[in-house]
Enzyme design. Structure first.
Site, PDB file in Angstrom:
ATOM      1  N   ASP A 224       3.800  -4.093  -5.804  1.00 29.68           N
ATOM      2  CA  ASP A 224       4.390  -5.370  -5.380  1.00 29.68           C
ATOM      3  C   ASP A 224       5.919  -5.275  -5.404  1.00 29.68           C
ATOM      4  OD1 ASP A 224       1.941  -6.543  -5.016  1.00 29.68           O
ATOM      5  OD2 ASP A 224       1.969  -7.712  -6.881  1.00 29.68           O
TER       6      ASP A 224
ATOM      7  N   GLU B 169       0.830  -1.218   0.000  1.00 26.97           N
ATOM      8  CA  GLU B 169       0.000   0.000   0.000  1.00 26.97           C
ATOM      9  C   GLU B 169       0.859   1.261   0.000  1.00 26.97           C
ATOM     10  OE1 GLU B 169      -3.052  -0.170  -0.648  1.00 26.97           O
ATOM     11  OE2 GLU B 169      -3.223  -2.321  -0.368  1.00 26.97           O
TER      12      GLU B 169
HETATM   13 ZN   LIG Z   1      -2.523  -2.566  -4.708  1.00 31.54          ZN
END
Ligand SMILES: [Zn+2]
Length: 201
Positions: free
Chosen positions: A147, A66
């Site tokens: 990611d 996030e």
């Molecule tokens: Zn995401």
């Protein structure tokens, strides 16, 4: 867990103000985490379902993902893009709503706003299909970047474990049809994400 989150936030210079736990389990079994706040005071909110089902490492990895959206400016860009989309929609509407020819084409005998609104509803759906497709493409690119950020600043292994659990909990399809993914998915399918995390150095 709090200490682990705080030490990660300090490491990447994230302006962490406070951490909250939300009783998400009262409403749904879905696990989630988000942060809110403008400027230098960010609040992290964790669903109790996320805490219950994940190890501390997995939790920090989800947060790192996030934070990746934040650091790579995805949040502000998504916001700007949706504003542009609204203006674009209203612009098309303004071209159609007072158009007499359109009313007559739909069987009216004079300019009729309600007929034009109907025409707008019909003709706008292919346009919104295209803008929706572009937004999904953009969103999937952002997921890969977030990611990669979590992998680089924290742990690819922990993120992999967390994504697997989240995927099981949300009953996601492991082998969605590529065309369906192309048109509809805002997030890349799990196996693609795991492969990308492994290939990031
Ligand atoms: Zn995401």
């Amino acid at each position: 867990m709090k200490a682990a989150i705080e030490s990660f936030a300090a490491k990447i210079n994230f302006p962490l103000d406070n951490i909250f736990v939300m009783d998400g389990s009262k409403r749904s079994a879905k696990a989630n985490a988000f942060f809110s706040g403008i400027g230098k005071k960010k609040k992290i909110v964790l669903y109790d379902t996320l805490i219950k089902n994940h190890s501390t490492e997995e939790l920090v990895a989800v947060l790192a993902h996030e934070v990746g959206h934040f650091k790579k400016k995805h949040i502000i860009w998504s916001y700007l893009l949706s504003i542009i989309q609204i203006f674009f929609t209203l612009f098309i509407l303004s071209l159609m709503v007072f158009n007499k020819d359109l009313s007559i084409a739909l069987g009216g005998s004079l300019q009729a706003i309600h007929l034009n609104l109907l025409a707008f509803g019909i003709l706008f759906s292919p346009i919104s299909g295209i803008t929706g497709l572009l937004m999904s493409l953009y969103s999937r690119k952002n997921e890969f970047e977030a990611d990669a950020y979590a992998r680089q600043t924290y742990s690819g292994k922990a993120l992999t474990d967390a994504l697997k659990k989240l995927s099981v909990d949300s009953l996601s399809n492991l082998y969605p049809h590529p065309l369906y993914v192309f048109f509809r998915y805002s997030h890349p399918p799990l196996l693609k994400r795991l492969k990308a995390i492994q290939s990031v150095r």
